[in-house]
Write a protein that holds these residues in place. Sequence first.
Motif, PDB file in Angstrom:
ATOM      1  N   ALA A 126       0.824  -1.210   0.000  1.00 37.85           N
ATOM      2  CA  ALA A 126       0.000   0.000   0.000  1.00 37.85           C
ATOM      3  C   ALA A 126       0.856   1.257   0.000  1.00 37.85           C
ATOM      4  N   ALA A 127       1.899   1.273   0.843  1.00 38.21           N
ATOM      5  CA  ALA A 127       2.753   2.454   0.939  1.00 38.21           C
ATOM      6  C   ALA A 127       3.528   2.703  -0.348  1.00 38.21           C
ATOM      7  N   ALA A 128       3.951   1.618  -0.992  1.00 39.46           N
ATOM      8  CA  ALA A 128       4.761   1.739  -2.206  1.00 39.46           C
ATOM      9  C   ALA A 128       3.913   1.875  -3.466  1.00 39.46           C
ATOM     10  N   GLY A 129       2.621   1.572  -3.370  1.00 39.42           N
ATOM     11  CA  GLY A 129       1.778   1.588  -4.558  1.00 39.42           C
ATOM     12  C   GLY A 129       2.189   0.534  -5.561  1.00 39.42           C
ATOM     13  N   ALA A 130       2.661  -0.613  -5.040  1.00 44.83           N
ATOM     14  CA  ALA A 130       3.169  -1.666  -5.911  1.00 44.83           C
ATOM     15  C   ALA A 130       2.752  -3.029  -5.371  1.00 44.83           C
ATOM     16  N   PRO A 131       2.377  -3.951  -6.231  1.00 45.38           N
ATOM     17  CA  PRO A 131       2.068  -5.311  -5.765  1.00 45.38           C
ATOM     18  C   PRO A 131       3.341  -6.018  -5.318  1.00 45.38           C
ATOM     19  N   ALA A 132       3.159  -7.081  -4.544  1.00 45.96           N
ATOM     20  CA  ALA A 132       4.314  -7.804  -4.006  1.00 45.96           C
ATOM     21  C   ALA A 132       4.115  -9.302  -4.156  1.00 45.96           C
ATOM     22  N   ALA A 317       7.929   4.035   9.565  1.00 47.46           N
ATOM     23  CA  ALA A 317       9.005   3.356   8.841  1.00 47.46           C
ATOM     24  C   ALA A 317       8.496   2.778   7.524  1.00 47.46           C
ATOM     25  N   ILE A 318       7.282   2.243   7.518  1.00 49.33           N
ATOM     26  CA  ILE A 318       6.717   1.699   6.286  1.00 49.33           C
ATOM     27  C   ILE A 318       6.450   2.819   5.286  1.00 49.33           C
ATOM     28  N   VAL A 319       6.040   3.970   5.772  1.00 48.72           N
ATOM     29  CA  VAL A 319       5.894   5.132   4.882  1.00 48.72           C
ATOM     30  C   VAL A 319       7.231   5.447   4.209  1.00 48.72           C
TER      31      VAL A 319
END
Length: 331
Positions: A126-132, A317-319
């Motif tokens: 969510a923070a990165a705007g990228a799937p994992a 930190a996740i932000v």
Amino acid sequence: MSSALSAPLVAPVRARSTPQIEEYGGVSIASRALSISLRHTVRPLLDAWALTPSLPWPTGLVDRAAFPLLPAPGTEYHRMTLDTCPAEFVRAPGAGGRTAILYLHGGAFLCCGLTTHRQLVSRISAAAGAPALSVAYRMLPRHPIRHAVDDGLSGLRWLIAHGYPIDRIVIAGDSAGGFLAFSVAHEALRLGLGRAAGTVAISPLTDLDHRPKLDHPNARKCALFPRRAVPALSTLIERAEQIDDRYAPVPSPVDLDLTGMPPALLQTGSEEMTFVDAETMAYRLASAGVPTQLQVWEKQAHVFQAAASLVPEGSRAIVEIGMFVRSLDTV
């Protein structure tokens, strides 16, 4: 020190052979409670394990017991099977675009998995705007670390085959997964797969030599790891390396030739056992000419980011991880 979630205490240090260092001061009440809880619950269990690490401990139950840890609201996740292990594709709301994350969970190469880390991976997504893609790699004591690296490479190839070029893949992990993140990124370079977009290492283990950790003052300060657990893990790793004699043992990331490695973000608590690993790795990356950020969070527990729903420092930190990943997408 200042209140929790303050700005960095020192200005970033910028030099060709020095990492950019940021120190985050302040310890919230929730963070203190987490450290006290770990010190009186998990730490004694690890101390007991260290007395008899060769016994058939039911480490696989750790992941099964983590079912109450829910992902970020609205997260979609799908199980799959890679060549030799399971994996899970995690997409938080708003996660799209060109970049993807390959995530390798922590757990001392012994325990944890997709369930224990689903909440953390979903928050990073969510923070990165990228799937994992979260990989449940093969673990000790039945498999050497080499097999875990191979499983990480299998996950990397899966992402490439599904439309994510390697220069848009960030390889991330926590604790032992941080070790694997650097190892997989390095192997990708060595095998000619290319250079990943970046690496993210949360409280990473980067040196299998336990002596630097035991010689550091944090060996008596860490809220999670007792001193005797460190050499016990080293012994298990040495035994596991004898299982498959087709390969040489995997070297510690701090001992690799790090030239050409992707930009790196490392996060660590100031008093955790693996602080020295994160610090050493950051300096060796920077010395090899790799753009490197080292974030030191005051008195935070090992992988405090996993408690982001309770600990404000973990959320912050996740932000920071999300900002780092997003910055790579603009390169």
